[in-house]
Every structure is written in C-alpha cells, then in structure tokens.
Motif scaffolding. Structure first.
Motif, PDB file in Angstrom:
ATOM      1  N   HIS A 119       0.857  -1.113   0.070  1.00  0.00           N
ATOM      2  CA  HIS A 119      -0.019   0.111  -0.020  1.00  0.00           C
ATOM      3  C   HIS A 119       1.019   1.190  -0.071  1.00  0.00           C
ATOM      4  O   HIS A 119       2.079   1.025   0.120  1.00  0.00           O
ATOM      5  N   GLU A 160      -1.002   3.523  -3.306  1.00  0.00           N
ATOM      6  CA  GLU A 160      -0.533   2.233  -4.337  1.00  0.00           C
ATOM      7  C   GLU A 160      -1.891   1.397  -4.787  1.00  0.00           C
ATOM      8  O   GLU A 160      -2.342   1.185  -3.615  1.00  0.00           O
ATOM      9  N   TYR A 161      -1.879   1.254  -6.014  1.00  0.00           N
ATOM     10  CA  TYR A 161      -3.108   0.590  -6.240  1.00  0.00           C
ATOM     11  C   TYR A 161      -3.132  -1.070  -5.617  1.00  0.00           C
ATOM     12  O   TYR A 161      -2.177  -1.541  -5.709  1.00  0.00           O
ATOM     13  N   HIS A 166      -9.111   0.295  -3.404  1.00  0.00           N
ATOM     14  CA  HIS A 166      -7.983   1.135  -3.348  1.00  0.00           C
ATOM     15  C   HIS A 166      -8.220   2.622  -2.785  1.00  0.00           C
ATOM     16  O   HIS A 166      -7.850   3.258  -2.210  1.00  0.00           O
ATOM     17  N   MET A 169      -9.716   3.556   0.268  1.00  0.00           N
ATOM     18  CA  MET A 169      -8.689   3.256   1.451  1.00  0.00           C
ATOM     19  C   MET A 169      -8.168   4.568   2.117  1.00  0.00           C
ATOM     20  O   MET A 169      -7.042   4.955   1.664  1.00  0.00           O
TER      21      MET A 169
HETATM   22 CU1  CUA Z   1      -4.239   0.311   0.010  1.00  0.00          CU
HETATM   23 CU2  CUA Z   1      -4.307   1.139  -2.392  1.00  0.00          CU
END
Ligand code: CUA
Length: 181
Positions: A119, A160-161, A166, A169
């Motif tokens: 992440h 970060e995908y 995502h 998040m």
């Molecule tokens: Cu955790 Cu994108």
C-alpha cells in the motif's frame, strides 16, 4: 512570475537560439572554405565545448548537492528517538493507526507496514497538499519522520493500487496544538 511560465520562457529562448544557429549555418553553407579560418573556428568551438562542459558539470554537482545533501529518508535500522511514535498497518482496505492523534511542533516517527499487499501511506494536509509519504510493505517496517506545523485534520490516503477498494482506502489523523491531547 509563475515557475511554469519561467520554464516556458527559457524553453522559447533556447528554441530561438537553436533556430538562429540553424539559419546562420544555412546562410554560410554556400561560401568557399577558408582553411585558416576553419582551423581557428574549430579551435574556438573546442574551447567553448570544454567551457560549456565545465559549467554544466559544476552546475550539476552544485544543484545535486543543494537539493540532496539533506537526504529526506531517515536511517531505517537506527533508533530515531523521535518524541512521538505512531504505528501504521495498512490492509485491504483500511488503515490501523496507533495512536491517531499527534501533536504539532515535534517530530513524529511513523512505523509503516502492511498486513497483506503493498500500500502507499500518504498524509495530506487539510488544504489537500501531500506532506509526507512512504510505502507500506508486508514484511518490512518503513520509518518516516515528519513534524506537523499546523494542527488540523490530516487525511491518510493509499497511494498504491491495492485492489477493488484502493481509492476509498483512507482515514484521518488528528493533529493537535503542542501540549494538547
Ligand atoms: Cu491500499 Cu491502495
């Protein structure tokens, strides 16, 4: 003047100089060669080249030093001794931040890891500017030092995908005035 406009002006001037040089070469192309003049101009060109190289080298070294001598990433295996420590665990798809309230005005050490996949741990100031970021990686703890200057509600967003959820998040960190809690 906006930085972007300064760069654009410099680029335009540079393009203009290249065009002038090109036109000069085209204009000179038909003239018969003069051996002495040719040797002299070749010599001048070599001297100019050497100077240009020296100036670029000095500029590059000075620019690199000015922007990089304070390396922004703290030593990852040393005790950092920051007055505040925050443990951060990223997982699909939430952040666990302990504690989630810190004080402005003194350095916070974020110890960032992940329980599953990679992440991106990014902190955004209340005005939307990104102020600090590091990767959250399974099996590693990445240390990030940051001293908040202004109290407020800061947003943590995954950068970060990492799968379906995502984008949402995200969570918040409360930054309170020095001495507050
Ligand atoms: Cu955790 Cu994108």
């Amino acid at each position: 003047m906006i930085f972007q406009n300064v760069v654009w002006t410099l680029v335009l001037v540079g393009m203009g100089l290249v065009a002038v040089g090109f036109i000069y070469v085209v204009a000179q192309a038909g003239k018969p060669a003069d051996e002495v003049a040719t040797r002299k101009s070749t010599h001048t060109a070599h001297v100019l080249q050497a100077w240009l190289f020296a100036v670029l080298l000095v500029g590059f070294v000075a620019g690199s030093w000015a922007t990089l001598h304070r390396f922004p990433i703290p030593p990852q295996h040393a005790e950092l001794g920051a007055p505040q420590v925050v443990e951060v665990v990223g997982r699909q798809w939430s952040w666990q931040i302990t504690p989630d309230t810190v004080q402005a005005g003194s350095t916070v050490e974020f110890r960032v890891t992940s329980a599953d996949v990679n992440h991106g741990f990014a902190i955004y100031a209340p005005d939307g500017r990104i102020v600090a970021q590091t990767q959250a990686m399974p099996g590693f703890t990445n240390k990030l030092l940051y001293a908040f200057r202004q109290p407020g509600t800061y947003t943590v967003q995954c950068l970060e995908y990492c799968g379906l959820a995502h984008a949402p998040m995200r969570t918040t960190i409360q930054v309170v005035a020095p001495g507050g809690k």
